[in-house]
Design a protein around this motif. Structure first.
Motif, short mmCIF file in Angstrom:
data_model
loop_
_atom_site.label_atom_id
_atom_site.label_comp_id
_atom_site.label_asym_id
_atom_site.label_seq_id
_atom_site.Cartn_x
_atom_site.Cartn_y
_atom_site.Cartn_z
N GLU A 8 -1.55 4.00 9.58
CA GLU A 8 -2.77 4.80 9.79
C GLU A 8 -2.53 6.22 9.34
O GLU A 8 -1.56 6.86 9.75
CB GLU A 8 -3.11 4.75 11.28
CG GLU A 8 -4.19 5.70 11.76
CD GLU A 8 -5.56 5.37 11.20
OE1 GLU A 8 -5.95 6.03 10.22
OE2 GLU A 8 -6.23 4.46 11.73
N ASP A 9 -3.40 6.72 8.46
CA ASP A 9 -3.20 8.08 7.95
C ASP A 9 -3.90 9.15 8.78
O ASP A 9 -3.54 10.33 8.68
CB ASP A 9 -3.68 8.18 6.50
CG ASP A 9 -5.17 7.91 6.37
OD1 ASP A 9 -5.59 6.80 6.76
OD2 ASP A 9 -5.90 8.80 5.92
N ASP A 52 -4.78 0.17 8.92
CA ASP A 52 -5.98 0.89 8.50
C ASP A 52 -6.26 0.49 7.05
O ASP A 52 -5.35 0.40 6.23
CB ASP A 52 -5.70 2.40 8.60
CG ASP A 52 -6.85 3.24 8.07
OD1 ASP A 52 -8.01 2.80 8.14
OD2 ASP A 52 -6.57 4.37 7.61
N GLN A 54 -8.29 2.13 4.93
CA GLN A 54 -8.50 3.30 4.07
C GLN A 54 -7.31 4.23 4.15
O GLN A 54 -7.19 5.03 5.09
CB GLN A 54 -9.80 4.03 4.45
CG GLN A 54 -11.03 3.32 3.96
CD GLN A 54 -11.98 2.90 5.07
OE1 GLN A 54 -11.73 3.14 6.24
NE2 GLN A 54 -13.07 2.28 4.71
N LEU A 55 -6.42 4.10 3.19
CA LEU A 55 -5.17 4.86 3.19
C LEU A 55 -5.14 5.76 1.96
O LEU A 55 -5.83 5.51 0.98
CB LEU A 55 -3.98 3.88 3.18
CG LEU A 55 -3.87 3.02 4.45
CD1 LEU A 55 -2.94 1.85 4.22
CD2 LEU A 55 -3.41 3.87 5.63
#
Ligand code: MN
Length: 128
Positions: A8-9, A52, A54-55
């Motif tokens: 997770e970013d 996640d 969307q990285l």
């Protein structure tokens, strides 16, 4: 208790997810982008991976495809975390190899129940 890799970013989402995981008695391992997530999955072989989609470097789809193509990581329950709401996205995420799907925003009890359901469905058994 499980060792759970969180990829997770977003620092806020990471903090929240770690808090839920640790509050439930699990151990959290953290990766902040896709490449680090793949490396840590290989090195740490966690019990569950929360991914996640969307990285910042490579997409969650690509991470999932990579992990499910390798014998060392393909058996690890892989659960997508995503805010994607469009109807086709769930199918796309599952087609990439993810074993389950949890929508953000994360809600404590629902999140733990959905994570346990995926792991149980894969035959990994309940947390102990
Ligand atoms: Mn993200």
């Amino acid at each position: 208790m499980w060792r759970i890799l969180i990829v997770e970013d977003s620092p806020t989402n990471m903090m929240l997810t770690v808090a839920i995981i640790e509050n439930a008695g699990h151990t959290a391992i953290q990766a902040v982008d896709g490449k680090q997530g793949i490396e840590m999955a290989r090195a740490e072989h966690p019990d569950v991976i929360l991914l996640d989609m969307q990285l910042p470097d490579i997409s969650g789809i690509e991470v999932a495809r990579t992990l499910k193509a390798e014998s060392g990581t393909r058996d690890i329950p892989l659960i997508a975390l995503t805010a994607l709401a469009m109807s086709g996205d769930k199918e796309r995420v599952l087609a990439s190899g993810c074993d389950g799907y949890i929508e953000k925003p994360i809600r404590y009890k629902l999140f733990l129940a959905e994570m346990a359901a995926v792991v149980e469905r894969l035959g990994r058994g309940p947390a102990s």
